[in-house]
Scaffold this motif. Structure first.
Motif, short mmCIF file in Angstrom:
data_model
loop_
_atom_site.label_atom_id
_atom_site.label_comp_id
_atom_site.label_asym_id
_atom_site.label_seq_id
_atom_site.Cartn_x
_atom_site.Cartn_y
_atom_site.Cartn_z
N ASN A 4 -3.81 -2.64 -10.91
CA ASN A 4 -3.68 -2.87 -9.48
C ASN A 4 -3.04 -1.65 -8.82
O ASN A 4 -2.21 -0.98 -9.43
CB ASN A 4 -2.81 -4.10 -9.23
CG ASN A 4 -3.40 -5.35 -9.86
OD1 ASN A 4 -4.59 -5.58 -9.80
ND2 ASN A 4 -2.55 -6.15 -10.47
N THR A 5 -3.42 -1.40 -7.57
CA THR A 5 -2.89 -0.25 -6.84
C THR A 5 -2.48 -0.68 -5.44
O THR A 5 -3.24 -1.36 -4.74
CB THR A 5 -3.94 0.87 -6.75
OG1 THR A 5 -4.38 1.20 -8.08
CG2 THR A 5 -3.38 2.11 -6.10
N PHE A 6 -1.29 -0.26 -5.04
CA PHE A 6 -0.77 -0.48 -3.69
C PHE A 6 -0.68 0.88 -3.03
O PHE A 6 -0.01 1.79 -3.54
CB PHE A 6 0.61 -1.15 -3.77
CG PHE A 6 1.18 -1.53 -2.44
CD1 PHE A 6 0.78 -2.70 -1.81
CD2 PHE A 6 2.14 -0.74 -1.82
CE1 PHE A 6 1.32 -3.08 -0.59
CE2 PHE A 6 2.69 -1.10 -0.61
CZ PHE A 6 2.28 -2.28 0.01
N VAL A 7 -1.36 1.06 -1.90
CA VAL A 7 -1.49 2.35 -1.25
C VAL A 7 -0.77 2.31 0.10
O VAL A 7 -0.97 1.39 0.88
CB VAL A 7 -2.98 2.71 -1.04
CG1 VAL A 7 -3.13 4.08 -0.41
CG2 VAL A 7 -3.74 2.64 -2.36
N TYR A 8 0.06 3.33 0.35
CA TYR A 8 0.82 3.40 1.60
C TYR A 8 0.72 4.81 2.19
O TYR A 8 0.16 5.71 1.57
CB TYR A 8 2.28 3.02 1.36
CG TYR A 8 3.04 4.02 0.51
CD1 TYR A 8 3.81 5.02 1.09
CD2 TYR A 8 2.98 3.98 -0.88
CE1 TYR A 8 4.50 5.95 0.31
CE2 TYR A 8 3.66 4.90 -1.66
CZ TYR A 8 4.41 5.88 -1.05
OH TYR A 8 5.09 6.79 -1.82
N ASP A 9 1.28 5.00 3.38
CA ASP A 9 1.25 6.29 4.07
C ASP A 9 2.43 7.14 3.62
O ASP A 9 3.56 6.92 4.05
CB ASP A 9 1.28 6.08 5.58
CG ASP A 9 1.15 7.36 6.37
OD1 ASP A 9 1.15 8.45 5.76
OD2 ASP A 9 1.04 7.28 7.60
N GLY A 10 2.18 8.11 2.80
CA GLY A 10 3.24 8.97 2.27
C GLY A 10 3.78 9.98 3.27
O GLY A 10 4.81 10.59 3.03
N ASP A 11 3.11 10.15 4.41
CA ASP A 11 3.62 11.03 5.45
C ASP A 11 4.64 10.34 6.35
O ASP A 11 5.27 10.98 7.17
CB ASP A 11 2.48 11.57 6.33
CG ASP A 11 1.69 12.67 5.65
OD1 ASP A 11 2.19 13.23 4.65
OD2 ASP A 11 0.58 12.97 6.11
N VAL A 57 -5.54 -2.76 -3.88
CA VAL A 57 -6.81 -2.77 -4.59
C VAL A 57 -6.50 -3.36 -5.96
O VAL A 57 -5.78 -2.76 -6.77
CB VAL A 57 -7.42 -1.35 -4.72
CG1 VAL A 57 -8.73 -1.41 -5.49
CG2 VAL A 57 -7.61 -0.73 -3.35
N GLY A 58 -7.03 -4.56 -6.19
CA GLY A 58 -6.77 -5.25 -7.45
C GLY A 58 -7.72 -4.83 -8.54
O GLY A 58 -8.84 -4.39 -8.28
N GLU A 59 -7.26 -4.98 -9.77
CA GLU A 59 -8.11 -4.64 -10.92
C GLU A 59 -9.35 -5.52 -10.95
O GLU A 59 -10.35 -5.15 -11.56
CB GLU A 59 -7.32 -4.73 -12.22
CG GLU A 59 -6.72 -6.08 -12.51
CD GLU A 59 -5.73 -6.05 -13.65
OE1 GLU A 59 -5.61 -5.02 -14.34
OE2 GLU A 59 -5.06 -7.06 -13.86
N ASP A 60 -9.29 -6.66 -10.25
CA ASP A 60 -10.45 -7.56 -10.18
C ASP A 60 -11.37 -7.23 -9.01
O ASP A 60 -12.33 -7.94 -8.75
CB ASP A 60 -9.97 -9.01 -10.06
CG ASP A 60 -9.17 -9.28 -8.78
OD1 ASP A 60 -8.90 -8.32 -8.02
OD2 ASP A 60 -8.82 -10.45 -8.55
N GLY A 61 -11.07 -6.13 -8.27
CA GLY A 61 -11.89 -5.72 -7.14
C GLY A 61 -11.42 -6.23 -5.80
O GLY A 61 -11.98 -5.89 -4.77
N THR A 62 -10.37 -7.05 -5.79
CA THR A 62 -9.82 -7.56 -4.55
C THR A 62 -9.26 -6.41 -3.72
O THR A 62 -8.54 -5.56 -4.24
CB THR A 62 -8.66 -8.55 -4.83
OG1 THR A 62 -9.17 -9.63 -5.61
CG2 THR A 62 -8.05 -9.07 -3.55
N ASP A 68 -1.40 -9.06 3.90
CA ASP A 68 -2.15 -9.64 2.79
C ASP A 68 -1.97 -8.79 1.54
O ASP A 68 -1.85 -9.30 0.42
CB ASP A 68 -3.64 -9.75 3.15
CG ASP A 68 -3.88 -10.65 4.36
OD1 ASP A 68 -3.11 -11.62 4.55
OD2 ASP A 68 -4.81 -10.36 5.12
N ALA A 69 -1.92 -7.46 1.72
CA ALA A 69 -1.67 -6.55 0.59
C ALA A 69 -0.25 -6.74 0.06
O ALA A 69 -0.03 -6.77 -1.16
CB ALA A 69 -1.88 -5.11 1.03
N ILE A 70 0.69 -6.89 0.96
CA ILE A 70 2.08 -7.12 0.56
C ILE A 70 2.20 -8.44 -0.20
O ILE A 70 2.89 -8.50 -1.22
CB ILE A 70 3.01 -7.09 1.79
CG1 ILE A 70 2.99 -5.68 2.41
CG2 ILE A 70 4.42 -7.52 1.42
CD1 ILE A 70 3.60 -5.60 3.80
#
Length: 135
Positions: A4-11, A57-62, A68-70
């Protein structure tokens, strides 16, 4: 893509502070990564999506955005985080979480850890600080 991946704004300093809190305090198995260093194509995400809200982005494609991501990140952490994660996904709570999320996103430059750059659209940040690395 594995895991699973959680993506945020690094700037954004506020977003980065929140991501650091997640990494220190929330025992999720997810990889927490700024979108500027993520392979957006491999994750199936667009620049518009990551500029608009945090992404899961879930390993299951979610794929989920914003609160909702949180919620999925919290549920992934299990134990005491499962309940708040499930609560965020309840319909009545959801009616409040998106407006709250948008308010925080629009005012993140005023919040603890925020900087003036947090309030700028990515195109303006690129002009001031140079282009992000992942595009």
């Amino acid at each position: 893509m594995a895991g699973n991946t959680f993506v945020y704004d690094g700037d954004c300093s506020f977003c980065t502070s929140c991501a650091e809190f997640i990494e220190r305090r929330i025992p999720s198995r997810a990889r927490v990564i700024p979108w500027q260093f993520a392979d957006l194509d491999a994750l199936g995400l667009t620049l518009e999506q990551v500029e608009t809200a945090v992404q899961w982005v879930g390993e299951d494609g979610t794929v989920a955005a914003g609160p909702d991501a949180i919620a999925l990140l919290l549920r992934d952490a299990g134990r005491m985080w499962e309940l708040p994660g499930r609560a965020l996904q309840l319909k009545p709570v959801g009616w409040l979480t998106w407006p709250a999320y948008h308010w925080v996103a629009d005012h993140r430059h005023l919040l603890p850890g925020g900087t003036a750059a947090c309030s700028l659209p990515q195109a303006q940040r690129d002009k001031l600080y140079g282009p992000s690395t992942s595009r």
